[in-house]
Design a protein around this motif. Structure first.
Motif: not given
Length: 223
Positions: A157, A168, A142, A137
């Motif tokens: 997630l 995150t 991303l 992440t």
């Protein structure tokens, strides 16, 4: 797992119609299925990815529940997802595929706006600072997810790592991305989404037996 068993699974994977194993060069030089995954599935149904799918448990479980959605599990370890691919064939789940490749190549495998949703289930949190670039992440990942997802597509997630959850969340809030839902212990929250708590991996069930909290974040990447 012994080397003989691995080799047997590798050979069997080569015969499975739901397993794609391109070389890195094939992916980087123009992957033939990029932008044409609905042709592979022979329908125009939504496409959902599970990144780092392991044995493919989550991919299979979701595919059973949602026959009108296509699911693709991605992992570099083909001997692991062999189980999921074989189960899909045994159960005639035609909405399942597995790709053996590096997750960092996701934007070379799928076209812009081709994917509806992404699941990241129990990834390695890569806690050491020197491993930041491998966290699934991080900012670079991303950007890749944003590229392949449709404008309203989102990422899930699910992890047992409080570090990964906190990292995150901090990154998402700091960069102005849209956090739709987040909780640090979904099985002790009465408002947790049903699709999140009704599907469990083998290791997840083991974590729950020892009361280890499972965290979850649902978010959209916004730029």
């Amino acid at each position: 797992m012994g080397s003989k068993n691995k080799l047997k699974r590798f050979r069997e994977n080569e015969t499975f119609p739901n397993v794609i194993q391109p070389t890195r060069e094939e992916v980087l030089e123009g992957f033939s299925k990029k932008g044409k995954w609905n042709t592979f599935f022979n329908n125009n149904n939504p496409i959902v990815l599970e990144l780092g799918c392991g044995k493919g448990e989550y991919t299979i479980a979701l595919a059973r529940k949602n026959p009108n959605i296509n699911y693709i599990g991605i992992d570099i370890k083909g001997a692991r997802f062999w189980r999921g691919a074989k189960t899909a064939i045994e159960e005639n789940l035609t909405n399942v595929a597995f790709i053996r490749t590096q997750i960092e190549l996701v934007d070379f495998i799928f076209a812009e706006n081709e994917i509806d949703e992404i699941w990241i289930t129990f990834p390695d949190p890569q806690i050491k600072y020197t491993r930041t670039k491998h966290r699934m992440t991080n900012a670079e990942f991303l950007k890749k997810y944003h590229h392949v997802l449709k404008p309203d597509g989102f990422v899930n997630l699910k992890t047992d790592s409080e570090f990964m959850h906190g990292y995150t969340l901090g990154l998402l809030h700091g960069a102005g991305h849209e956090v739709i839902y987040a909780h640090h212990d979904i099985y002790k929250n009465a408002h947790s989404p049903e699709e999140v708590i009704s599907t469990q991996t083998f290791y997840e069930s083991q974590y729950l037996e020892v009361n280890k909290p499972i965290t979850y974040i649902k978010f959209r990447v916004r730029y």
